[in-house]
Design a protein around this motif. Structure first.
Motif, short mmCIF file in Angstrom:
data_model
loop_
_atom_site.label_atom_id
_atom_site.label_comp_id
_atom_site.label_asym_id
_atom_site.label_seq_id
_atom_site.Cartn_x
_atom_site.Cartn_y
_atom_site.Cartn_z
N MET A 129 0.89 -1.20 0.02
CA MET A 129 -0.08 0.11 -0.07
C MET A 129 0.91 1.31 -0.03
O MET A 129 1.74 1.22 0.78
CB MET A 129 -0.98 -0.07 1.01
CG MET A 129 -2.34 -0.64 0.93
SD MET A 129 -3.13 -0.28 2.38
CE MET A 129 -3.67 -2.00 2.78
N ASP A 130 0.20 2.34 -0.88
CA ASP A 130 1.16 3.44 -0.79
C ASP A 130 1.19 4.17 0.64
O ASP A 130 1.96 4.91 1.13
CB ASP A 130 0.31 4.60 -1.66
CG ASP A 130 1.30 5.66 -1.96
OD1 ASP A 130 2.36 5.61 -1.93
OD2 ASP A 130 0.57 6.93 -2.33
N SER A 131 -0.02 3.86 1.46
CA SER A 131 0.11 4.59 2.91
C SER A 131 -0.13 3.30 3.91
O SER A 131 -0.83 3.22 4.80
CB SER A 131 -1.07 5.38 3.12
OG SER A 131 -2.22 4.70 2.44
N LEU A 180 0.31 4.06 7.66
CA LEU A 180 -0.85 4.56 8.23
C LEU A 180 -1.73 3.51 8.46
O LEU A 180 -2.50 3.42 9.43
CB LEU A 180 -1.33 5.71 7.30
CG LEU A 180 -2.62 6.33 7.62
CD1 LEU A 180 -1.99 7.48 8.77
CD2 LEU A 180 -3.08 7.50 6.48
N PHE A 181 -2.00 2.54 7.59
CA PHE A 181 -2.92 1.34 7.76
C PHE A 181 -2.51 0.64 9.21
O PHE A 181 -3.29 0.35 9.70
CB PHE A 181 -2.85 0.57 6.41
CG PHE A 181 -3.42 -0.68 6.46
CD1 PHE A 181 -4.84 -0.73 6.32
CD2 PHE A 181 -2.75 -1.98 6.93
CE1 PHE A 181 -5.63 -1.98 6.50
CE2 PHE A 181 -3.60 -3.26 7.07
CZ PHE A 181 -4.86 -3.34 6.68
N PHE A 201 -0.93 1.72 11.64
CA PHE A 201 -1.24 2.38 12.79
C PHE A 201 -2.85 2.26 13.20
O PHE A 201 -3.46 2.29 14.16
CB PHE A 201 -0.65 3.67 13.00
CG PHE A 201 0.77 3.69 13.27
CD1 PHE A 201 1.29 3.00 14.20
CD2 PHE A 201 1.72 4.43 12.25
CE1 PHE A 201 2.69 2.91 14.77
CE2 PHE A 201 3.16 4.35 12.65
CZ PHE A 201 3.56 3.64 13.61
N ALA A 202 -3.58 2.60 11.86
CA ALA A 202 -4.87 2.51 12.04
C ALA A 202 -5.48 1.11 12.84
O ALA A 202 -6.17 1.34 13.55
CB ALA A 202 -5.70 2.72 10.71
N MET A 203 -5.10 0.22 12.24
CA MET A 203 -5.28 -1.24 12.80
C MET A 203 -4.92 -1.37 14.28
O MET A 203 -5.67 -1.79 14.91
CB MET A 203 -4.60 -2.35 12.06
CG MET A 203 -5.40 -2.36 10.68
SD MET A 203 -7.04 -2.86 10.62
CE MET A 203 -7.70 -1.41 9.60
N ALA A 236 -4.65 1.07 16.19
CA ALA A 236 -5.72 2.01 17.01
C ALA A 236 -6.91 1.29 17.26
O ALA A 236 -7.68 1.61 18.29
CB ALA A 236 -5.75 3.21 16.37
N LEU A 262 5.20 6.36 2.99
CA LEU A 262 4.81 5.73 4.02
C LEU A 262 4.56 4.27 3.66
O LEU A 262 4.00 3.33 4.48
CB LEU A 262 3.32 6.40 4.27
CG LEU A 262 3.24 7.59 4.95
CD1 LEU A 262 1.67 7.99 4.85
CD2 LEU A 262 3.62 7.26 6.51
#
Lengths: 406, 107, 166
Positions: free
Chosen positions: A143-145, A148-149, A151-153, A155, A205
């Motif tokens: 993934m390009d981000s 972020l993915f 850290f989202a998981m 969270a 990222l």
């Protein structure tokens, strides 16, 4: 030196070693070949998911037995040694036990939330593995981000902890869950910010791109981010925050046995408890994997002449080394107090990480040369000493007044 | 009903419905926290609109809608923190978080 | 219109509706988390990866947790005695329905007039970053200031008033 590098390159060009390096990718491509062309991409992803879902629980089983044996060694006892040779079949026995055990749900518990909590935890933790590069070309979704993915998981797991604690209708569960959530929120800020400094230098990222940015060697020494002043500082903070995020000792207050029975999973038994246990270890694996990827060059070899060893061996080797450090710390360090934990997060690590971001920017804009090494090292060392001094001055050593029964 | 067939209309309708749900929640419920939840839903519905217009608009490379959504997410987080802080402060003062009972202007 | 869109829309709306209707505050908070997650997935469906993950990180990771903490700090996990809906609930319902009617009419009447391109935008995180520190740098700084002010404000507002405590 040059002949050694040449030999390594020769080895790298050798088809046997490339095949060994890419063995899982080739295996997947071979298996995908059996499917009709239309569903091949989907089949590839499904195969990757199956591999992750099989490998990491297997690693978890292996880790539990090593942890118990290692802790036993640290505490001057033998550890499990009854089931199988040297007790190595202990996880199988544990698995059978937890599968056949009665699933007790407290009478007043909120059954639906109680049931969903461990599932949400395990699913969200598994999702994090999707973006970790575990070897050359071995990432499920580039993934390009990706960061972020991840850290989202991470969270999203906090909510499952709260769900578990609240739905059990037990004061120990509730207290443990609130402690866990407060701790995870506080240290998540630090975890994120310490990863940001890597993003600033790598300029991406995407985790495979971050590994690729570290894929250089001076002589035979690697350009991992840990070997820079800001990288070292960032990694230390990252490691502290990761330990707190995964609720491991010395940050295991959420399940402090002597105070809270077992924290948020007090009222869980049988398979659901096993899921929580699995979730904790999977979080350890994924955070170690992230740490390896960000600071330790991911699947890269530590010396350029070791490049012939398959990349996935390096990744898993590094991850297992971090797991060993986790176990070592658990056997060595005493548990913190809640106020120490919070003070440490907000008053020491957070300012230090913010300063580290500034230092990283300085490093980026000072250009190549020895000056940036000196300047960055001096700033970070001075900040460490000053913050530490201030914190120590605030401590009041002496008889402590306990306020639990006011 | 020709508009229904386009994806943009679908997203806009979902956003409108979500906005209405959030508004209804904010108007109908007693608890201050639920009112805040309703407001969050309304903000989210607006975000969905922004992203949908960005995606199906003529210039997605200009990133305007996306940027609006990202800033809106950040502002919504600030709003939630302050709002919930206020709820807690009011609770401490009046011992209730029910808006019907907080009807005095004197402390 | 793909079936995935309908599925996600149903999930989001069901989460929102449940959040508004459920009696128990904690259930509401969990339901609104489902709505947030559904919205994040809708963002992904709209090829807005960055916004979708930011949505998960901020809303599920922070706002939902904040809501849950606030509920527990205000003893909201017990069922209230006097019902959960206010006396003027009917009026609120009418207003909400009216707003939806107006919005729905506006969408259906005007959407065919909006030019629509169906090219998938190829926006990378890099582009977003450049835009954030380029064209949108002033809003970014203002948001940073706002967030700092809001954090300090929230802490001060919610802090124990020492002389009043017991």
């Amino acid at each position: 030196m040059i002949t050694m590098l040449g030999a390594a390159n020769l080895l790298l060009a050798n088809p046997l070693f490339t095949n060994l390096d890419q063995i899982f990718v080739l295996l997947r491509n071979w298996l995908v070949g059996f499917f009709p062309v239309a569903i091949r991409p989907a089949a590839g992803v499904v195969l990757g998911v199956v591999a992750i879902v099989c490998v990491f629980p297997g690693l978890f089983a292996l880790t539990t037995v090593f942890e118990r044996k290692g802790l036993g060694r640290i505490q001057n006892r033998l550890g499990p040694n009854r089931v199988g040779p040297f007790g190595f079949f202990q996880p199988i026995a544990d698995g059978i036990k937890s599968l056949t055990k009665e699933d007790v749900v407290p009478f007043r518990a909120n059954a639906v939330v109680h049931f969903l909590a461990p599932l949400v935890l395990v699913v969200t933790v598994f999702m994090g593995f999707a973006v970790l590069p575990m070897g050359r070309n071995m990432v499920l979704v580039d993934m390009d981000s990706g960061l972020l993915f991840f850290f989202a998981m991470g969270a999203a797991t906090e909510l499952s902890v709260f769900m578990a604690g609240w739905s059990s209708r037990n004061k120990y569960s509730m207290l443990g869950a609130m402690r866990a959530v407060a701790q995870m929120i506080s240290y998540e800020v630090v975890l994120l910010l310490s990863a940001v400094s890597v993003v600033m230098i790598a300029g991406s990222l995407s985790l495979p791109a971050i590994v690729a940015a570290q894929n250089q060697y001076t002589g035979s020494f690697p350009h991992w981010y840990i070997f820079t002043p800001w990288g070292l500082a960032g990694f230390v903070v990252f490691a502290i925050a990761a330990t707190a995020e995964s609720n491991r000792s010395p940050f295991d207050l959420p399940e402090g046995e002597s105070e809270l029975v077992a924290g948020y999973h007090t009222e869980y038994s049988g398979f659901k408890f096993a899921l929580f246990f699995l979730g904790e270890y999977l979080a350890m694996f994924s955070l170690s994997g992230l740490g390896v990827t960000l600071f330790f060059g991911g699947w890269l070899a530590p010396f350029s002449f070791l490049n012939f060893v398959p990349s996935w061996i390096w990744f898993f080797g590094k991850v297992m080394f971090f797991i060993f450090v986790f176990i070592w710390m658990r056997g060595t360090l005493p548990r913190l107090r809640q106020d120490q934990l919070m003070n440490f997060a907000w008053k020491f690590t957070l300012p230090f990480t913010l300063l580290n971001l500034l230092v990283t920017a300085l490093w980026r804009f000072m250009g190549e040369g020895w000056q940036r090494w000196v300047v960055c090292t001096i700033i970070l060392a001075a900040a460490y000493v000053i913050f530490g001094r201030i914190e120590m001055r605030r401590q009041h050593f002496g008889p402590r007044k306990y306020r639990y029964a006011e | 009903m020709t508009g229904m067939s386009t994806p943009l209309a679908g997203y806009l309708l979902v956003a409108a419905l979500l906005f209405a749900i959030g508004l209804g929640g904010a108007l109908v419920r007693r608890n201050a926290i639920l009112v805040l939840i309703g407001i969050e839903l309304m903000l989210n519905a607006a975000n969905l609109n922004l992203i949908a217009f960005w995606r199906y608009g003529p210039h997605p490379e200009a990133l305007t809608g996306m940027m609006f959504a990202i800033f809106s997410i950040a502002v919504a987080a600030a709003e939630a923190a302050v709002g919930l802080g206020l709820v807690i402060a009011i609770y401490r003062h009046t011992n209730t978080a029910e808006l019907d009972k907080i009807d005095r202007m004197k402390g | 219109m793909s079936p995935i869109f309908y599925l996600l829309a149903a999930l989001t709306l069901a989460g929102g509706l449940a959040a508004v209707l459920l009696k128990h505050l904690v259930h509401s908070a969990l339901a609104v988390t489902v709505a947030f997650a559904g919205l994040a997935l809708l963002f992904l469906q709209l090829d807005a990866q960055f916004a979708g993950f930011a949505q998960i990180l901020v809303y599920i990771g922070a706002v939902a947790i904040l809501i849950v903490f606030a509920i527990l700090l205000t003893h909201g996990s017990e069922l209230p005695k006097g019902g959960v809906f206010s006396h003027t609930w009917f009026l609120g319902l009418v207003i909400a329905a009216g707003v939806f009617a107006v919005l729905g009419w506006a969408v259906l009447a005007s959407v065919s007039a909006v030019p629509q391109s169906n090219i998938v935008p190829s926006v990378t995180v890099h582009d977003i970053g450049i835009a954030l520190v380029g064209r949108y740098v002033l809003p970014l700084e203002i948001v940073a200031l706002l967030l700092t002010a809001a954090t300090i404000g929230a802490v001060i507002v919610a802090m124990h008033e020492k002389e009043r405590a017991r």
